[in-house]
Design a protein around this motif. Structure first.
Motif, PDB file in Angstrom:
ATOM      1  N   LEU A 130       0.943  -3.521  14.091  1.00 53.64           N
ATOM      2  CA  LEU A 130       0.842  -4.339  12.886  1.00 53.64           C
ATOM      3  C   LEU A 130       0.227  -3.517  11.764  1.00 53.64           C
ATOM      4  O   LEU A 130      -0.851  -2.933  11.935  1.00 53.64           O
ATOM      5  N   SER A 131       0.904  -3.459  10.647  1.00 45.94           N
ATOM      6  CA  SER A 131       0.409  -2.730   9.487  1.00 45.94           C
ATOM      7  C   SER A 131       0.428  -3.655   8.277  1.00 45.94           C
ATOM      8  O   SER A 131       1.420  -4.332   8.024  1.00 45.94           O
ATOM      9  N   VAL A 132      -0.676  -3.665   7.536  1.00 44.51           N
ATOM     10  CA  VAL A 132      -0.806  -4.529   6.360  1.00 44.51           C
ATOM     11  C   VAL A 132      -1.302  -3.690   5.194  1.00 44.51           C
ATOM     12  O   VAL A 132      -2.198  -2.856   5.337  1.00 44.51           O
ATOM     13  N   SER A 133      -0.691  -3.879   4.033  1.00 47.01           N
ATOM     14  CA  SER A 133      -1.150  -3.244   2.801  1.00 47.01           C
ATOM     15  C   SER A 133      -1.436  -4.333   1.779  1.00 47.01           C
ATOM     16  O   SER A 133      -0.699  -5.311   1.680  1.00 47.01           O
ATOM     17  N   ARG A 134      -2.512  -4.140   1.032  1.00 43.07           N
ATOM     18  CA  ARG A 134      -2.869  -5.096  -0.008  1.00 43.07           C
ATOM     19  C   ARG A 134      -2.813  -4.417  -1.368  1.00 43.07           C
ATOM     20  O   ARG A 134      -3.167  -3.237  -1.494  1.00 43.07           O
ATOM     21  N   ALA A 135      -2.353  -5.142  -2.371  1.00 41.31           N
ATOM     22  CA  ALA A 135      -2.273  -4.599  -3.715  1.00 41.31           C
ATOM     23  C   ALA A 135      -3.683  -4.364  -4.250  1.00 41.31           C
ATOM     24  O   ALA A 135      -4.582  -5.189  -4.065  1.00 41.31           O
ATOM     25  N   ALA A 136      -3.880  -3.215  -4.917  1.00 38.88           N
ATOM     26  CA  ALA A 136      -5.185  -2.850  -5.461  1.00 38.88           C
ATOM     27  C   ALA A 136      -4.981  -2.030  -6.725  1.00 38.88           C
ATOM     28  O   ALA A 136      -3.938  -1.382  -6.903  1.00 38.88           O
ATOM     29  N   PRO A 137      -5.965  -2.056  -7.643  1.00 39.84           N
ATOM     30  CA  PRO A 137      -5.834  -1.274  -8.881  1.00 39.84           C
ATOM     31  C   PRO A 137      -5.747   0.225  -8.602  1.00 39.84           C
ATOM     32  O   PRO A 137      -6.472   0.752  -7.756  1.00 39.84           O
ATOM     33  N   VAL A 138      -4.848   0.885  -9.300  1.00 41.28           N
ATOM     34  CA  VAL A 138      -4.735   2.343  -9.285  1.00 41.28           C
ATOM     35  C   VAL A 138      -4.758   2.775 -10.746  1.00 41.28           C
ATOM     36  O   VAL A 138      -3.719   2.817 -11.418  1.00 41.28           O
ATOM     37  N   GLY A 139      -5.953   3.061 -11.243  1.00 39.00           N
ATOM     38  CA  GLY A 139      -6.080   3.319 -12.662  1.00 39.00           C
ATOM     39  C   GLY A 139      -5.743   2.062 -13.440  1.00 39.00           C
ATOM     40  O   GLY A 139      -6.298   0.985 -13.208  1.00 39.00           O
ATOM     41  N   GLY A 140      -4.790   2.192 -14.356  1.00 36.57           N
ATOM     42  CA  GLY A 140      -4.349   1.029 -15.108  1.00 36.57           C
ATOM     43  C   GLY A 140      -3.169   0.327 -14.468  1.00 36.57           C
ATOM     44  O   GLY A 140      -2.595  -0.581 -15.071  1.00 36.57           O
ATOM     45  N   PHE A 141      -2.793   0.741 -13.269  1.00 36.50           N
ATOM     46  CA  PHE A 141      -1.631   0.178 -12.588  1.00 36.50           C
ATOM     47  C   PHE A 141      -2.082  -0.498 -11.293  1.00 36.50           C
ATOM     48  O   PHE A 141      -3.263  -0.624 -11.015  1.00 36.50           O
ATOM     49  N   THR A 142      -1.098  -0.910 -10.512  1.00 31.13           N
ATOM     50  CA  THR A 142      -1.362  -1.551  -9.224  1.00 31.13           C
ATOM     51  C   THR A 142      -0.586  -0.828  -8.140  1.00 31.13           C
ATOM     52  O   THR A 142       0.604  -0.533  -8.317  1.00 31.13           O
ATOM     53  N   GLY A 143      -1.268  -0.535  -7.053  1.00 25.49           N
ATOM     54  CA  GLY A 143      -0.610   0.133  -5.935  1.00 25.49           C
ATOM     55  C   GLY A 143      -0.976  -0.542  -4.629  1.00 25.49           C
ATOM     56  O   GLY A 143      -1.764  -1.494  -4.583  1.00 25.49           O
ATOM     57  N   TRP A 144      -0.384  -0.047  -3.556  1.00 26.33           N
ATOM     58  CA  TRP A 144      -0.607  -0.623  -2.234  1.00 26.33           C
ATOM     59  C   TRP A 144      -1.676   0.180  -1.512  1.00 26.33           C
ATOM     60  O   TRP A 144      -1.564   1.389  -1.376  1.00 26.33           O
ATOM     61  N   ARG A 145      -2.709  -0.514  -1.014  1.00 21.85           N
ATOM     62  CA  ARG A 145      -3.763   0.125  -0.258  1.00 21.85           C
ATOM     63  C   ARG A 145      -3.628  -0.315   1.204  1.00 21.85           C
ATOM     64  O   ARG A 145      -3.884  -1.473   1.540  1.00 21.85           O
TER      65      ARG A 145
END
Length: 573
Positions: A359-374
């Motif tokens: 099971l793998s889960v990624s949550r959206a998180a801020p990447v500078g002024g953008f949003t990425g998957w952590r």
């Protein structure tokens, strides 16, 4: 047989003729002091007050009055949070009920009985109220004494339900029954709540992580929801939550139904305290916490219907003890986040079956002024249902739950003696943090034999011990060393001595953590029209992978021997 007679606040006047006749004929009547005082002098039976604590005294009381006509008085309906339910565990009972306080309260308020949540605070924690507070719901609290309504008001304010309508009904059924405020309640009362407040937490698994007090040792909400689905809670079932941490799995198991029970095993005192606080705040204060380490802590527990192991699975003896305690049809679920624990549950999956998933889960998180998957740490989950007939032990290698950091030796494989036989050593999904001994494969003696050493889906962070494959001596034989999804440390292949022999080394989807040595291959010595034609190692994404030179091993993201190529003729099927 014991006769249990329900009696209301109106006493003798509210009883029917059948109840009166039984009490008049009784030799012994047992009840609380208040209930016994409701009987007239015409009831000449010996009157016995309940001792305290009540439940442990029941067997002795029944034995003391054996052979006598014994009646027990109960408030309202004896089988609704009443003494009738308790007595039925010790002896045969005959029950004559009276309208319960819930029925009387709903009758006074005009509420539908079936739509009301009922919480008993009589000899039970009031924290059970947390689980049923939802905007728009109606709740009845069976009070323990005159202080219960005030405690209910305080709890409602704490949860943001201070605008709810609260009604205290006193002495229901008595000619002097009345409605009062919480501060003016009598000893015999029922609290009615019409909830006004926030929506509240859902009853289904997957509560927000911040609903719990924790120190980081918590099964995250996405994994938690999947884990509870695998555990399959149902009314009345008991869960062992071994290595409870914050207690989230056991708490959400208990929240699915009021009759679901949990025993949380947690050796650390600070975490055990935290489990109890979380359970109380989330409405399941009846959750039991055992402050000891498994497997010793499991010895005297009630038989579980399901077991979850969230921590300490690699501790010696934990997994075998849990599997042995599980009855046929019981469920076990283990979540692994380290390569050591993953290796262990992989062996158990191979031995007893079940489901093995990553099971793998990624949550959206801020990447500078953008949003990425952590991404969060991946979890390997093994779940299984114990069959009706099964060995009580798990894998023979590491069946005691090998401690983390200790090597686990796969079973040795001996080559077959017959023709066209190929011994195979496979490891499905195994992951090891320490070196794992690879089984030695002996040379087959039959013709056209192909020994193969493979490992499917394994991920290794330490070098794997060198495997030596000895070539077959029969004609037209091929030796194949394959590693599917596994990082291999070193590999040495000896050349075949028979004619028309070919060697193939392939690795499918391998992520090599340590350098992989290129196998040294010598040309065959026997006469053959195909002499000098070598099997090519095909590597996806690597230029020039197909050539007439001896095969090389690439360290790209994925490399594989082409399954559509015949290993002897090198022709596509």
């Amino acid at each position: 047989m014991v006769t249990v007679v329900g009696i209301g606040a109106d006493g003798w006047a509210g009883l029917g003729s059948a109840q009166r006749a039984l009490l008049a004929a009784a030799e012994v009547v047992v009840g609380s002091a208040r209930q016994l005082d409701l009987l007239p002098a015409s009831v000449g039976a010996e009157r016995v007050e309940w001792p305290s604590p009540l439940v442990p005294a029941i067997p002795g009381l029944l034995a003391a009055h054996e052979g006598r006509a014994l009646c027990v008085l109960a408030s309202g309906d004896p089988m609704f949070y009443g003494i009738g339910t308790t007595l039925s565990r010790f002896t045969e009972v005959r029950v004559l009920p009276h309208p319960s306080s819930v029925s009387l309260a709903c009758a006074r308020l005009g509420w539908a009985v079936e739509s009301v949540e009922v919480v008993s605070a009589v000899a039970r924690p009031l924290d059970r109220l947390h689980a049923v507070l939802h905007h728009g719901r109606r709740v009845l609290v069976l009070s323990e004494n005159s202080g219960t309504p005030t405690a209910v008001e305080a709890l409602l304010r704490e949860r943001g339900f201070e605008h709810s309508t609260l009604t205290v009904l006193n002495d229901l059924g008595d000619p002097a029954e009345r409605i009062s405020t919480a501060a003016d309640a009598g000893d015999l009362n029922v609290v009615a709540i019409e909830c006004v407040g926030p929506r509240g937490l859902p009853r289904v698994p997957g509560l927000p992580d911040d609903a719990y007090e924790h120190d980081g040792q918590i099964t995250k909400r996405e994994i938690r929801a999947i884990t509870l689905a695998a555990l399959a809670p149902a009314p009345g079932l008991l869960l062992w939550d071994v290595g409870a941490g914050s207690g989230s799995i056991g708490i959400e198991w208990s929240r699915t139904h009021p009759s679901c029970r949990t025993v949380a095993v947690e050796p650390r005192a600070d975490r055990a305290d935290r489990v109890e606080r979380n359970a109380a705040r989330l409405g399941v204060p009846g959750l039991r916490v055992v402050r000891d380490a498994a497997p010793a802590a499991l010895a005297d527990l009630d038989t579980p219907d399901s077991i979850f192991i969230g921590g300490g699975v690699t501790a010696d003896g934990v997994l075998p003890a849990c599997w042995a305690a599980l009855p046929p049809g019981g469920r076990i679920v283990v979540n692994a986040v380290t390569v050591e624990s993953e290796s262990l549950i992989t062996q158990w999956h191979r031995q007893v079956g079940g489901d093995l998933v990553r099971l793998s889960v990624s949550r959206a998180a801020p990447v500078g002024g953008f949003t990425g998957w952590r991404p969060m740490m991946p979890v390997t989950q093994w779940s299984a249902t114990k069959p009706t007939t099964t060995p009580t032990t798990g894998p023979t290698a590491g069946s005691t739950g090998a401690a983390a950091g200790q090597p686990v030796s796969p079973p040795a494989l001996v080559s077959p003696a017959g023709p066209a036989a190929g011994p195979t050593a496979d490891s499905t999904g195994a992951a090891a943090g320490q070196p794992v001994s690879t089984p030695a494969l002996e040379r087959p003696t039959g013709a056209a034999a192909e020994p193969r050493a493979g490992s499917a889906g394994a991920a290794a962070v330490q070098p794997v011990s060198r495997s030596v494959l000895v070539s077959p001596i029969g004609p037209a034989a091929g030796s194949c060393a394959g590693s599917t999804g596994m990082a291999v440390g070193h590999l040495t292949l000896e050349p075949p001595t028979g004619p028309s022999a070919g060697l193939r080394a392939g690795s499918t989807g391998a992520a090599a953590v340590q350098p992989v040595s290129t196998p040294a291959l010598e040309p065959p010595t026997g006469p053959s029209p195909r002499a000098g034609r070598w099997p090519a190692a095909r590597s996806r994404g690597v230029a020039g992978a197909r050539s007439a030179s001896p095969p090389t091993t690439a360290s790209s993201g994925e490399s594989a021997a082409d399954p559509a190529i015949d290993p002897l003729t090198q022709e596509r099927a």
